[in-house]
Design a protein around this motif. Structure first.
Motif, short mmCIF file in Angstrom:
data_model
loop_
_atom_site.label_atom_id
_atom_site.label_comp_id
_atom_site.label_asym_id
_atom_site.label_seq_id
_atom_site.Cartn_x
_atom_site.Cartn_y
_atom_site.Cartn_z
N GLU A 138 -17.23 15.53 17.89
CA GLU A 138 -15.81 15.30 18.37
C GLU A 138 -15.37 13.54 18.58
O GLU A 138 -14.63 13.42 19.59
N GLY A 139 -16.35 12.90 18.98
CA GLY A 139 -15.64 11.49 19.51
C GLY A 139 -15.53 11.38 20.73
O GLY A 139 -15.93 10.19 20.71
N TRP A 140 -16.20 12.65 21.49
CA TRP A 140 -16.41 12.14 22.73
C TRP A 140 -16.86 12.75 23.79
O TRP A 140 -17.93 13.45 23.53
N ILE A 141 -17.49 12.49 24.54
CA ILE A 141 -19.13 12.52 25.42
C ILE A 141 -17.98 12.87 26.89
O ILE A 141 -17.37 11.87 27.85
N GLU A 142 -18.36 14.21 27.44
CA GLU A 142 -17.80 14.11 29.13
C GLU A 142 -18.88 13.87 29.85
O GLU A 142 -20.17 13.65 29.72
N LEU A 143 -18.13 12.81 30.74
CA LEU A 143 -19.03 11.63 31.64
C LEU A 143 -18.76 12.79 33.26
O LEU A 143 -20.02 12.19 33.86
N GLY A 144 -17.77 12.95 34.06
CA GLY A 144 -17.83 13.19 35.28
C GLY A 144 -16.17 13.27 35.95
O GLY A 144 -15.42 13.58 34.82
N GLY A 145 -15.91 13.76 36.83
CA GLY A 145 -14.89 14.19 37.17
C GLY A 145 -14.09 13.01 38.44
O GLY A 145 -15.24 11.68 38.53
N CYS A 146 -12.93 12.85 38.19
CA CYS A 146 -12.30 11.81 39.31
C CYS A 146 -11.01 12.22 39.37
O CYS A 146 -10.18 13.22 38.92
N TYR A 169 -20.74 6.88 21.96
CA TYR A 169 -21.82 6.10 22.26
C TYR A 169 -22.54 5.58 20.83
O TYR A 169 -23.08 4.39 20.03
N VAL A 170 -23.21 7.06 20.29
CA VAL A 170 -23.14 6.63 18.65
C VAL A 170 -22.47 6.64 17.71
O VAL A 170 -22.73 5.52 16.91
N CYS A 171 -21.89 7.59 17.94
CA CYS A 171 -20.93 6.99 16.50
C CYS A 171 -19.37 6.44 16.00
O CYS A 171 -18.57 6.09 15.46
N ARG A 172 -19.13 6.19 17.67
CA ARG A 172 -17.78 5.21 18.24
C ARG A 172 -16.34 6.13 17.73
O ARG A 172 -15.51 5.37 17.49
N GLY A 173 -16.43 7.57 17.26
CA GLY A 173 -15.37 8.12 17.20
C GLY A 173 -15.31 8.85 15.79
O GLY A 173 -14.50 8.95 15.21
N GLU A 174 -16.45 7.68 14.81
CA GLU A 174 -16.10 8.14 13.50
C GLU A 174 -16.39 8.38 12.70
O GLU A 174 -16.31 9.51 11.54
N SER A 175 -17.19 10.06 13.22
CA SER A 175 -17.81 11.17 13.09
C SER A 175 -16.48 12.79 13.34
O SER A 175 -16.63 13.10 12.56
N VAL A 176 -14.91 11.96 13.71
CA VAL A 176 -14.47 13.32 14.10
C VAL A 176 -13.11 13.07 12.38
O VAL A 176 -13.29 12.51 11.81
N GLY A 177 -13.67 14.47 12.16
CA GLY A 177 -12.73 14.51 10.79
C GLY A 177 -13.48 14.19 9.56
O GLY A 177 -12.34 13.65 8.18
#
Length: 373
Positions: free
Chosen positions: A307-315, A287-295
């Motif tokens: 990494e562009g992603w944040i772990e939220l939970g299981g499903c 929610y901060v970089c919206r994936g733009e920090s990857v690479g």
């Protein structure tokens, strides 16, 4: 000097000389006039009217004088002490008036201000965030379901396809409620997740079932910056004909957009849970970089470690064994479920760094959130 001495001349007593008595009086009057406040006046009063003051000591000398000499000396000392007492009273009246005038100015009350000056209260952010999540799903047609926090093992484990030898059923992870014998073999636990509410919902309701299950859960964890033995969790369950992972993915996307704004999305990574098959870990885009920090070394992101992603939970899709345990035909119905910790969501959404702040009850933590978030 304990008895009168008729041959004793009073002029030989230094303290009783007229000029000495006048000096004592003038010093007292000057001390009272110089006192700038009531505290200073109280000190001057003790020094010049107390039992050891110069005029009090001079008054004691009168008792040793011959009778014919007492009258003159007594009159001089009495007039001086009277003048001192009168000056003290006058100065005290002046200083009390000055104090009262100052208080009227310094402690004035502006009657034009609002009468209710009590600071606005604040609800705990976990409560308001939980209700916000409930509103998102009730708007989609889901029902809020609740259940007991002290739960039977069958609802907490067996009905969810968690085998008797599963690590989660050990005292290292679960709080067991002691029975009458005092041993932890009563078959009752403090629920470790809100999944038992899903089981109860499927037993109490005929399909289709669409429920959201928020509530307090318990784990044998130490209290630190990222863990707490008591925390809030929310789980969702949907049971209907023809539901697929695509429905689960669309529901997750809608949730993160509602909580974090447009442009948010989720992804699923394969995983294993006994109560879902297939199972997945759900991530949301940072929610901060919206994936733009990857690479992009020029724009690192501390929140997601670039990494562009944040772990939220299981499903995952509800395991057919779970459906069978509650009397739902897995050949006709399918379902999906997911769950996550509300504390973790609060940390993501508001950059809370220490989970202990949420449980210590300090109003300085809750007040900035106000009444809504």
């Amino acid at each position: 000097m304990s008895a009168p001495n008729k041959s004793y001349d009073p002029v030989e007593v230094e303290a009783l000389k007229p000029e000495e008595i006048e000096r004592m009086r003038d010093e007292a009057l000057a001390a009272f006039a110089a006192a700038g406040d009531l505290d200073a006046l109280a000190q001057a009063k003790t020094a010049h009217t107390g039992g050891t003051s110069p005029l009090a000591l001079a008054n004691r000398e009168i008792g040793a004088l011959p009778p014919q000499a007492k009258a003159a000396s007594g009159k001089l000392v009495g007039m001086a002490r009277g003048a001192v007492s009168k000056a003290l009273a006058a100065r005290q009246t002046e200083l009390e008036a000055e104090r009262d005038d100052r208080v009227l100015v310094e402690e004035a009350v502006d009657v034009t201000l609002p009468y209710d000056r009590v600071p606005a209260g604040a609800r705990h952010p976990l409560t308001t965030l939980s209700e916000r999540i409930e509103d998102i799903f009730t708007a989609m047609g889901y029902e809020v379901a609740e259940g007991p926090e002290v739960e039977a093992e069958w609802f907490n484990f067996d009905a969810l396809n968690i085998s008797p030898d599963h690590p989660a059923r050990g005292e290292q992870d679960t709080f067991f409620v002691a029975g009458e014998s005092g041993k932890s073999d009563s078959g009752v636990v403090l629920r470790t997740h809100t999944s038992p509410v899903q089981i109860r919902s499927m037993i109490d309701r005929a399909p289709p079932v669409y429920v959201i299950c928020p509530g307090r859960v318990y784990r044998s964890d130490e209290l630190d910056a990222t863990h707490t033995p008591v925390f809030m969790q929310v789980e969702l369950l949907a049971i209907d004909e023809g539901l697929t992972m695509a429905d689960l993915k669309g529901t997750l996307d809608h949730m993160v957009v509602s909580l974090f704004g447009e442009g948010m999305k989720t992804r699923l990574r394969p995983n294993y849970f006994p109560f879902t098959e297939p199972s997945a870990e759900m991530d949301m885009v940072c929610y901060v970089c919206r994936g733009e920090s990857v690479g992009n070394p020029d724009r690192p992101c501390r929140t997601c470690s670039s990494e562009g992603w944040i772990e939220l939970g299981g499903c995952g899709m509800v395991n057919p064994k779970v459906l069978t345990s509650v009397g739902v035909d897995p050949q006709k119905y399918s379902g999906f479920a997911f769950g996550f910790g509300i504390e973790r969501m609060l940390m993501f959404r508001h950059n809370v760094e220490d989970m202990r702040d949420m449980v210590e009850g300090d109003i300085r933590f809750t007040r900035p959130f106000g009444m809504e978030i």
